[in-house]
Write a protein that holds these residues in place. Structure first.
Motif, PDB file in Angstrom:
ATOM      1  N   ASP A 196       0.825  -1.201   0.000  1.00  0.00           N
ATOM      2  CA  ASP A 196       0.000   0.000   0.000  1.00  0.00           C
ATOM      3  C   ASP A 196       0.862   1.255   0.000  1.00  0.00           C
ATOM      4  OD1 ASP A 196      -2.463   1.470   0.161  1.00  0.00           O
ATOM      5  OD2 ASP A 196      -1.973   1.835   2.271  1.00  0.00           O
ATOM      6  N   LEU A 228       2.515   1.527  -3.456  1.00  0.00           N
ATOM      7  CA  LEU A 228       1.611   1.992  -4.498  1.00  0.00           C
ATOM      8  C   LEU A 228       1.181   3.440  -4.272  1.00  0.00           C
ATOM      9  CD1 LEU A 228      -0.613  -1.157  -5.050  1.00  0.00           C
ATOM     10  CD2 LEU A 228       1.115  -0.220  -6.584  1.00  0.00           C
ATOM     11  N   SER A 229       1.143   3.895  -3.013  1.00  0.00           N
ATOM     12  CA  SER A 229       0.733   5.275  -2.763  1.00  0.00           C
ATOM     13  C   SER A 229       1.800   6.278  -3.218  1.00  0.00           C
ATOM     14  CB  SER A 229       0.419   5.471  -1.287  1.00  0.00           C
ATOM     15  OG  SER A 229       1.604   5.403  -0.518  1.00  0.00           O
ATOM     16  N   THR A 287       3.273   6.057  -6.075  1.00  0.00           N
ATOM     17  CA  THR A 287       3.097   6.228  -7.520  1.00  0.00           C
ATOM     18  C   THR A 287       1.835   7.010  -7.849  1.00  0.00           C
ATOM     19  OG1 THR A 287       1.963   4.104  -7.683  1.00  0.00           O
ATOM     20  CG2 THR A 287       4.350   4.113  -8.015  1.00  0.00           C
ATOM     21  N   ALA A 288       0.785   6.877  -7.054  1.00  0.00           N
ATOM     22  CA  ALA A 288      -0.470   7.583  -7.326  1.00  0.00           C
ATOM     23  C   ALA A 288      -0.715   8.636  -6.240  1.00  0.00           C
ATOM     24  CB  ALA A 288      -1.620   6.593  -7.357  1.00  0.00           C
ATOM     25  N   ARG A 289      -1.199   9.772  -6.638  1.00  0.00           N
ATOM     26  CA  ARG A 289      -1.433  10.842  -5.667  1.00  0.00           C
ATOM     27  C   ARG A 289      -2.731  10.626  -4.885  1.00  0.00           C
ATOM     28  NH1 ARG A 289       2.238  14.826  -6.149  1.00  0.00           N
ATOM     29  NH2 ARG A 289       3.272  15.008  -8.143  1.00  0.00           N
ATOM     30  N   ASP A 290      -3.779  10.229  -5.539  1.00  0.00           N
ATOM     31  CA  ASP A 290      -5.072  10.021  -4.885  1.00  0.00           C
ATOM     32  C   ASP A 290      -5.256   8.527  -4.624  1.00  0.00           C
ATOM     33  OD1 ASP A 290      -5.630  12.721  -5.070  1.00  0.00           O
ATOM     34  OD2 ASP A 290      -6.535  12.486  -7.066  1.00  0.00           O
ATOM     35  N   THR A 291      -4.968   8.119  -3.405  1.00  0.00           N
ATOM     36  CA  THR A 291      -5.109   6.713  -3.060  1.00  0.00           C
ATOM     37  C   THR A 291      -6.111   6.568  -1.925  1.00  0.00           C
ATOM     38  OG1 THR A 291      -3.310   6.835  -1.487  1.00  0.00           O
ATOM     39  CG2 THR A 291      -2.752   6.145  -3.724  1.00  0.00           C
ATOM     40  N   HIS A 309      -5.780   4.028   0.315  1.00  0.00           N
ATOM     41  CA  HIS A 309      -5.094   3.260   1.353  1.00  0.00           C
ATOM     42  C   HIS A 309      -5.877   1.994   1.689  1.00  0.00           C
ATOM     43  CE1 HIS A 309      -2.046   6.252   1.940  1.00  0.00           C
ATOM     44  NE2 HIS A 309      -2.967   7.189   2.069  1.00  0.00           N
ATOM     45  N   SER A 310      -6.223   1.278   0.659  1.00  0.00           N
ATOM     46  CA  SER A 310      -7.013   0.065   0.847  1.00  0.00           C
ATOM     47  C   SER A 310      -6.199  -1.033   1.531  1.00  0.00           C
ATOM     48  CB  SER A 310      -7.550  -0.441  -0.486  1.00  0.00           C
ATOM     49  OG  SER A 310      -6.482  -0.686  -1.382  1.00  0.00           O
TER      50      SER A 310
END
Length: 125
Positions: A49, A52-53, A55-59, A61-62
């Motif tokens: 998590d 992956l956060s 790399t992406a700005r809007d996550t 946090h699953s």
């Protein structure tokens, strides 16, 4: 921090838990080993998590949400599992998994042979 460090630690924790499940004979130690395996999964969820956060700005946090869900399920599982182990220990006098399996199959090696079972059957009839 690289993703490899928590992944390797997670693999080591999972393998230790798997060894504990396969090699231990005590039911409480098996439950502790299952908890180790669940903690390894939680570590993987959080590590991926975070990875992956980046790399992406809007996550969402699953991974962290799934970790909290897994911790709640693990707490319920250990509570119910410990209650079952204690109930079996009170009834059978052992928490050894091999002995419990043998008594479930009908190979009761520790039963008294002095005829008390026959007296109990006559008393209930």
């Amino acid at each position: 921090m690289h993703l490899a460090y928590p992944a390797v630690l997670s693999v080591l924790l999972f393998c230790t838990g798997l060894y504990g499940v396969l090699a231990r004979r005590n039911a409480i130690l098996v439950l502790m080993s299952v908890e180790l395996m669940l903690n390894a999964v939680n570590l993987n969820l959080v590590a991926f998590d975070v990875w992956l956060s980046k790399t992406a700005r809007d996550t969402l946090h699953s991974g962290q949400a799934l970790t909290l869900f897994t911790i709640a399920i693990a707490a319920a599982e250990i509570g119910i599992g410990l209650a079952i182990v204690l109930a079996v220990y009170r009834n059978r006098g052992t928490s050894d998994i091999d002995r419990l399996r043998d008594t479930a199959e009908g190979h009761q090696s520790g039963t008294p042979t002095d005829g008390t079972a026959g007296e109990k059957a006559e008393a209930t009839a």
